[in-house]
Design an enzyme around this catalytic site. Structure first.
Site, short mmCIF file in Angstrom:
data_model
loop_
_atom_site.label_atom_id
_atom_site.label_comp_id
_atom_site.label_asym_id
_atom_site.label_seq_id
_atom_site.Cartn_x
_atom_site.Cartn_y
_atom_site.Cartn_z
N LYS A 158 35.19 -25.69 19.74
CA LYS A 158 34.34 -24.84 18.90
C LYS A 158 35.18 -24.18 17.82
O LYS A 158 36.31 -23.75 18.09
CB LYS A 158 33.69 -23.73 19.75
CG LYS A 158 32.77 -24.23 20.85
CD LYS A 158 32.13 -23.07 21.59
CE LYS A 158 31.18 -23.58 22.66
NZ LYS A 158 30.52 -22.48 23.40
N GLU A 200 36.52 -25.22 25.48
CA GLU A 200 35.86 -24.78 26.71
C GLU A 200 35.44 -26.00 27.51
O GLU A 200 35.22 -27.07 26.95
CB GLU A 200 34.59 -23.95 26.39
CG GLU A 200 34.85 -22.52 25.98
CD GLU A 200 33.56 -21.75 25.72
OE1 GLU A 200 32.47 -22.35 25.73
OE2 GLU A 200 33.66 -20.53 25.49
N ARG A 292 22.28 -10.00 13.70
CA ARG A 292 21.17 -9.93 12.74
C ARG A 292 19.85 -9.89 13.49
O ARG A 292 19.82 -10.11 14.71
CB ARG A 292 21.19 -11.20 11.88
CG ARG A 292 21.04 -12.44 12.74
CD ARG A 292 20.81 -13.73 11.99
NE ARG A 292 20.43 -14.80 12.89
CZ ARG A 292 21.26 -15.57 13.58
NH1 ARG A 292 22.57 -15.40 13.46
NH2 ARG A 292 20.81 -16.51 14.38
N VAL A 295 15.13 -15.14 13.84
CA VAL A 295 13.84 -15.75 13.52
C VAL A 295 12.83 -15.47 14.64
O VAL A 295 11.68 -15.11 14.39
CB VAL A 295 14.00 -17.28 13.32
CG1 VAL A 295 12.64 -17.95 13.18
CG2 VAL A 295 14.89 -17.58 12.12
N ARG A 338 7.86 -22.78 15.71
CA ARG A 338 8.28 -22.74 14.31
C ARG A 338 7.52 -23.80 13.53
O ARG A 338 7.45 -24.96 13.94
CB ARG A 338 9.78 -23.00 14.19
CG ARG A 338 10.57 -21.89 14.84
CD ARG A 338 11.98 -21.91 14.35
NE ARG A 338 12.79 -20.98 15.13
CZ ARG A 338 14.05 -20.69 14.85
NH1 ARG A 338 14.64 -21.29 13.82
NH2 ARG A 338 14.72 -19.83 15.58
C1 MV4 Z 1 28.30 -24.74 24.77
C2 MV4 Z 1 27.54 -25.75 25.36
C3 MV4 Z 1 28.01 -26.33 26.51
N1 MV4 Z 1 29.19 -25.92 27.04
N2 MV4 Z 1 29.47 -24.36 25.34
C4 MV4 Z 1 25.53 -23.99 20.90
C5 MV4 Z 1 25.36 -22.70 20.18
C6 MV4 Z 1 26.62 -21.96 20.42
N3 MV4 Z 1 26.44 -20.56 20.43
C7 MV4 Z 1 27.09 -22.45 21.74
N4 MV4 Z 1 26.44 -23.73 21.95
C8 MV4 Z 1 26.75 -24.46 23.04
N5 MV4 Z 1 27.91 -24.11 23.66
C9 MV4 Z 1 29.88 -24.94 26.43
N6 MV4 Z 1 31.05 -24.56 26.98
C10 MV4 Z 1 26.36 -26.12 24.76
C11 MV4 Z 1 25.96 -25.49 23.58
C12 MV4 Z 1 24.72 -25.94 23.02
C13 MV4 Z 1 24.57 -27.24 22.54
C14 MV4 Z 1 25.63 -28.16 22.51
C15 MV4 Z 1 25.45 -29.45 22.02
C16 MV4 Z 1 24.20 -29.84 21.55
C17 MV4 Z 1 23.14 -28.95 21.56
C18 MV4 Z 1 23.32 -27.66 22.04
C19 MV4 Z 1 22.25 -26.78 22.03
C20 MV4 Z 1 22.43 -25.50 22.53
C21 MV4 Z 1 23.66 -25.10 23.00
#
Ligand code: MV4
Length: 445
Positions: A158, A200, A292, A295, A338
């Site tokens: 990330k 992660e 913020r 939506v 939405r």
């Molecule tokens: C993740 C995850 C799985 N494992 N972290 C997406 C938004 C951001 N705030 C964090 N997100 C994610 N973090 C870990 N360790 C899954 C998501 C995730 C996501 C990832 C891939 C494709 C679609 C997603 C939709 C929502 C959240």
């Protein structure tokens, strides 16, 4: 309370804020780009200022132009909404320097929580669970590989400056991780001007549940329960609801307490959201904080009977929260769909242009937040979301039936919209069971 504020946004959220201000007796200044000059919500503001051409960089993202508009109209505060400058800590700082109140958190809190590595450290300090991973940004490809060997694949990279799913990479083995590390860094550098990435363990079939917070300048913090936002496609949420159908009261209690600990640790002021990821066993982990109004805030407004935008205005003007935690009750179930001007059967491609037919739904328990109407022209320059349909009913079964009925009444043409795909989802047995994760839409359609 303020006597006059500037609304630094457009579309449905600009209208939403103008409505809140009108009810509170606050005068409003709308700003608009050339593309929005004929938008009818602008005439609901007390004053309006054209701030530039259609391109967002020259108008809604242009700090000098927005500050100039604020100065010539002599406003006391600026309301940022979502998107555009809403999470730009530099903008909040410029407002402070110009002695204009930014209706949001301090620049310091925005900067801290905008850095996802720092936000994760803060969660650890606040004794909130985080997914196993690196505490700091990764220096080298080898460091990434050694962390991954320790926590086990799959892993997710990330961007520290990312958020909302932007700048993420999933890797299932060391070879793909080594490639992903460099592409994640490069993407982060070009998208955010900061190449830092952290790692992660990747949670498969995660659900996305977020807690709504209000925090005032005196240090009072309350939560307004949670929203389930698992129904998304490419990080664009499509349907949100409250309460989450997939957690029980014990998890709900722990989740809301954890959210308050993070907010207090950040010395956060304003409405905010603490996002969590839930695994298959309903164990929850800190995701990020959104600094913020979101939506999907109306679903929380409906189940709690609280006007969150009015509270943002009150908090920014220095009023203390008079809401007490024990008085913030949840009632019934709210669902939001939405309404985007997109073709869900052609890869959700944008469908801008003039709206000729527009028949809005109504009836008991139906709320429509939109600036669109027959004769409105959807601009290709901005986000394709043109409105939100929200229903509120005593039970989830009734809320789903009401939403289906309202979507069936809703006629928009000839532009394409997400109405038919929302209808399909609402009829899907997995959705009806309340059993969907963040991969559901991509797997099913
Ligand atoms: C993740 C995850 C799985 N494992 N972290 C997406 C938004 C951001 N705030 C964090 N997100 C994610 N973090 C870990 N360790 C899954 C998501 C995730 C996501 C990832 C891939 C494709 C679609 C997603 C939709 C929502 C959240």
């Amino acid at each position: 309370m303020f006597s006059k504020i500037l609304v630094a946004n457009r579309g449905e959220i600009a209208l939403r804020v103008i409505r809140a201000c009108r009810e509170l007796g606050i005068q409003t200044v709308a700003v608009y780009s050339v593309a929005d000059r004929d938008a009818s919500y602008i005439s609901l503001a007390d004053e309006s200022v054209c701030i530039g051409p259609a391109e967002a960089a020259e108008s809604y993202l242009n700090i000098p132009r927005i500050i100039s508009a604020a100065e010539i109209t002599n406003v006391e505060a600026i309301y940022p909404g979502y998107g555009f400058l809403a999470e730009n800590s530099h903008f909040a700082e410029v407002c402070r320097d110009c002695k204009i109140e930014f209706i949001g958190p301090s620049p310091e809190a925005m900067r801290l929580l905008g850095d996802k590595v720092e936000a994760r450290k803060l969660a650890i300090k606040a004794k909130v669970p985080v997914v196993p991973g690196s505490e700091d940004a990764l220096e080298t490809e080898d460091a990434a590989a050694s962390y991954a060997a320790e926590i086990g694949y799959p892993v997710i990279l990330k961007a520290a400056a990312g958020g909302g799913g932007r700048g993420m990479r999933i890797a299932h083995n060391e070879m793909s991780l080594r490639v992903a590390f460099h592409s994640a860094q490069n993407e982060a550098r070009s998208a955010f001007g900061n190449a830092d990435v952290f790692i992660e363990k990747y949670l498969e079939m995660a659900r996305h549940v977020e807690v709504q917070i209000l925090a005032d300048k005196a240090g009072n913090v309350v939560h307004l329960w949670e929203r389930d936002c698992s129904l998304q496609r490419r990080h664009q949420k499509l349907i949100e609801e409250s309460p989450s159908p997939s957690i029980d009261d014990k998890v709900r209690e722990e989740l809301t307490k954890a959210a308050i600990r993070v907010i207090k640790a950040a010395k956060y002021v304003n409405a905010g959201t603490v996002e969590f990821l839930l695994d298959k066993n309903n164990k929850f982990y800190f995701g990020e904080v959104n600094t913020r109004i979101q939506v999907e805030h109306p679903v929380t407004e409906m189940v709690t009977g609280t006007d969150l935008v009015q509270w943002q205005l009150r908090i920014a003007s220095g009023e203390q929260l008079k809401l007490r935690q024990k008085d913030i009750k949840r009632q019934g179930v709210a669902i939001e769909c939405r309404i985007n001007a997109e073709d869900p059967y052609n890869n959700f491609s944008p469908s801008p242009g003039p709206i000729k037919e527009f028949i809005a739904p109504g009836g008991l328990g139906v709320r429509l937040d939109t600036h669109a109407h027959a004769g409105y022209v959807i601009s290709p320059y901005y986000d394709s979301m043109i409105g939100k349909l929200i229903v509120h009913k005593p039970t989830r079964v009734e809320a789903i039936a009401c939403m289906k009925r309202a979507l069936q009444e809703f006629k928009i043409g000839p532009v394409k919209s997400t109405i038919p795909i929302c209808l399909e989802i609402l009829s899907h047995p997995q959705y009806v069971k309340g059993n969907v994760d963040t991969g559901f839409i991509e797997r099913t359609w």
